[in-house]
Design a protein around this motif. Sequence first.
Motif, PDB file in Angstrom:
ATOM      1  N   ASP A 124      -3.320 -12.082   1.719  1.00 20.39           N
ATOM      2  CA  ASP A 124      -2.568 -10.878   2.093  1.00 20.39           C
ATOM      3  C   ASP A 124      -2.754  -9.782   1.039  1.00 20.39           C
ATOM      4  O   ASP A 124      -2.958  -8.602   1.372  1.00 20.39           O
ATOM      5  CB  ASP A 124      -1.074 -11.190   2.209  1.00 20.39           C
ATOM      6  CG  ASP A 124      -0.714 -11.945   3.478  1.00 20.39           C
ATOM      7  OD1 ASP A 124      -1.564 -12.047   4.382  1.00 20.39           O
ATOM      8  OD2 ASP A 124       0.430 -12.444   3.552  1.00 20.39           O
ATOM      9  N   ARG A 171      -6.325  -8.325   1.142  1.00 19.94           N
ATOM     10  CA  ARG A 171      -6.475  -7.420   2.288  1.00 19.94           C
ATOM     11  C   ARG A 171      -5.779  -6.090   2.030  1.00 19.94           C
ATOM     12  O   ARG A 171      -6.324  -5.020   2.343  1.00 19.94           O
ATOM     13  CB  ARG A 171      -5.924  -8.074   3.556  1.00 19.94           C
ATOM     14  CG  ARG A 171      -6.861  -9.070   4.201  1.00 19.94           C
ATOM     15  CD  ARG A 171      -6.384  -9.459   5.589  1.00 19.94           C
ATOM     16  NE  ARG A 171      -5.110 -10.174   5.551  1.00 19.94           N
ATOM     17  CZ  ARG A 171      -5.000 -11.496   5.467  1.00 19.94           C
ATOM     18  NH1 ARG A 171      -6.097 -12.248   5.398  1.00 19.94           N
ATOM     19  NH2 ARG A 171      -3.817 -12.072   5.465  1.00 19.94           N
ATOM     20  N   ARG A 172      -4.583  -6.144   1.455  1.00 16.72           N
ATOM     21  CA  ARG A 172      -3.861  -4.900   1.185  1.00 16.72           C
ATOM     22  C   ARG A 172      -4.608  -4.048   0.160  1.00 16.72           C
ATOM     23  O   ARG A 172      -4.633  -2.820   0.265  1.00 16.72           O
ATOM     24  CB  ARG A 172      -2.451  -5.202   0.695  1.00 16.72           C
ATOM     25  CG  ARG A 172      -1.625  -3.951   0.414  1.00 16.72           C
ATOM     26  CD  ARG A 172      -0.169  -4.227   0.538  1.00 16.72           C
ATOM     27  NE  ARG A 172       0.662  -3.103   0.151  1.00 16.72           N
ATOM     28  CZ  ARG A 172       1.946  -3.000   0.422  1.00 16.72           C
ATOM     29  NH1 ARG A 172       2.549  -3.959   1.090  1.00 16.72           N
ATOM     30  NH2 ARG A 172       2.649  -1.948   0.053  1.00 16.72           N
ATOM     31  N   SER A 173      -5.205  -4.694  -0.842  1.00 19.82           N
ATOM     32  CA  SER A 173      -5.940  -3.941  -1.858  1.00 19.82           C
ATOM     33  C   SER A 173      -7.137  -3.214  -1.271  1.00 19.82           C
ATOM     34  O   SER A 173      -7.594  -2.212  -1.830  1.00 19.82           O
ATOM     35  CB  SER A 173      -6.414  -4.882  -2.970  1.00 19.82           C
ATOM     36  OG  SER A 173      -7.501  -5.690  -2.547  1.00 19.82           O
ATOM     37  N   SER A 199      -7.141  -1.774   1.677  1.00 20.85           N
ATOM     38  CA  SER A 199      -6.719  -0.703   2.577  1.00 20.85           C
ATOM     39  C   SER A 199      -5.670   0.225   1.979  1.00 20.85           C
ATOM     40  O   SER A 199      -5.339   1.243   2.583  1.00 20.85           O
ATOM     41  CB  SER A 199      -6.162  -1.301   3.873  1.00 20.85           C
ATOM     42  OG  SER A 199      -5.043  -2.134   3.615  1.00 20.85           O
ATOM     43  N   ALA A 200      -5.139  -0.117   0.799  1.00 15.54           N
ATOM     44  CA  ALA A 200      -4.107   0.701   0.163  1.00 15.54           C
ATOM     45  C   ALA A 200      -4.354   0.720  -1.337  1.00 15.54           C
ATOM     46  O   ALA A 200      -5.103  -0.103  -1.870  1.00 15.54           O
ATOM     47  CB  ALA A 200      -2.724   0.141   0.474  1.00 15.54           C
ATOM     48  N   TRP A 206       2.628  -9.050  -7.371  1.00 12.24           N
ATOM     49  CA  TRP A 206       2.276  -7.914  -6.504  1.00 12.24           C
ATOM     50  C   TRP A 206       3.545  -7.109  -6.254  1.00 12.24           C
ATOM     51  O   TRP A 206       4.229  -7.282  -5.226  1.00 12.24           O
ATOM     52  CB  TRP A 206       1.691  -8.428  -5.193  1.00 12.24           C
ATOM     53  CG  TRP A 206       0.531  -9.372  -5.394  1.00 12.24           C
ATOM     54  CD1 TRP A 206      -0.714  -9.076  -5.879  1.00 12.24           C
ATOM     55  CD2 TRP A 206       0.519 -10.783  -5.101  1.00 12.24           C
ATOM     56  NE1 TRP A 206      -1.498 -10.197  -5.920  1.00 12.24           N
ATOM     57  CE2 TRP A 206      -0.773 -11.265  -5.451  1.00 12.24           C
ATOM     58  CE3 TRP A 206       1.458 -11.677  -4.599  1.00 12.24           C
ATOM     59  CZ2 TRP A 206      -1.131 -12.605  -5.293  1.00 12.24           C
ATOM     60  CZ3 TRP A 206       1.109 -13.006  -4.451  1.00 12.24           C
ATOM     61  CH2 TRP A 206      -0.183 -13.451  -4.788  1.00 12.24           C
ATOM     62  N   MET A 248       4.363  -5.469  -2.924  1.00 13.45           N
ATOM     63  CA  MET A 248       4.600  -6.387  -1.815  1.00 13.45           C
ATOM     64  C   MET A 248       5.866  -7.213  -2.028  1.00 13.45           C
ATOM     65  O   MET A 248       6.192  -8.053  -1.187  1.00 13.45           O
ATOM     66  CB  MET A 248       3.384  -7.311  -1.639  1.00 13.45           C
ATOM     67  CG  MET A 248       2.089  -6.555  -1.388  1.00 13.45           C
ATOM     68  SD  MET A 248       0.644  -7.630  -1.317  1.00 13.45           S
ATOM     69  CE  MET A 248       0.907  -8.460   0.267  1.00 13.45           C
TER      70      MET A 248
END
Length: 225
Positions: A32, A35-37, A39-40, A101, A104
Amino acid sequence: MDPRRVDYTGDGLAEGDLFATPYAQVRAWVDDAVRRSESADDVFEPLALAVATVDEAGHPDVRTVLMRFLDERGPGFVTALTSAKGRHLTADAHVAAGLTWPAMYRAVRFRGRAVTLDRDEVEEYWVSRPWGSRISALASDQSRPVGSRAELEAAVEARAAEFPDTGSPDDVPLPDAWGGFRIVCDEVELWAGRRNRLHDRLVFTRTGEGDLDDAASWEVSRRQP
């Protein structure tokens, strides 16, 4: 000092949503974060791992490395075995580490003992590194004092001239003292931020000899925040 107050608005982590094994849960959270890194910009280094050791005098020491390995055996990282952390873990294998994180509202804590990585694992990872990273690792006497930045850069330039970039994965030799460690965990804690500081802390504690993906070797408990 007036610290900024942030109320954590995460979803938390309930026992019913927890994966059956620590490996499955940690892998899901790491994936997770990666993936976030992608796109953000609020998770810059999703694999940044704080590693705490104990030095020869019994004093704690902590630094951040990148987690380069994660499988059923545990998380792992690379380092010079002659570095401070390498010397500490060779003398006393007890280790704690954490992934965090903040964006998150999640963190993972590992506690256990460090074992040296097999040489074939180190070699496989070494050749995957960019040439510049291999040259820097070869030139640096990690954790030792150096007189100046210029002295450090001169050492890198000398090694670069000795082992120029040919585009081959074996154009820079693997240093004898360069290796890494894997954490064989006895405890894995999943932390999930909630409002009013009433966070969730679910802890896998080892009860058997199996690896991180053997459900029979772990029990789950909740700790107060």
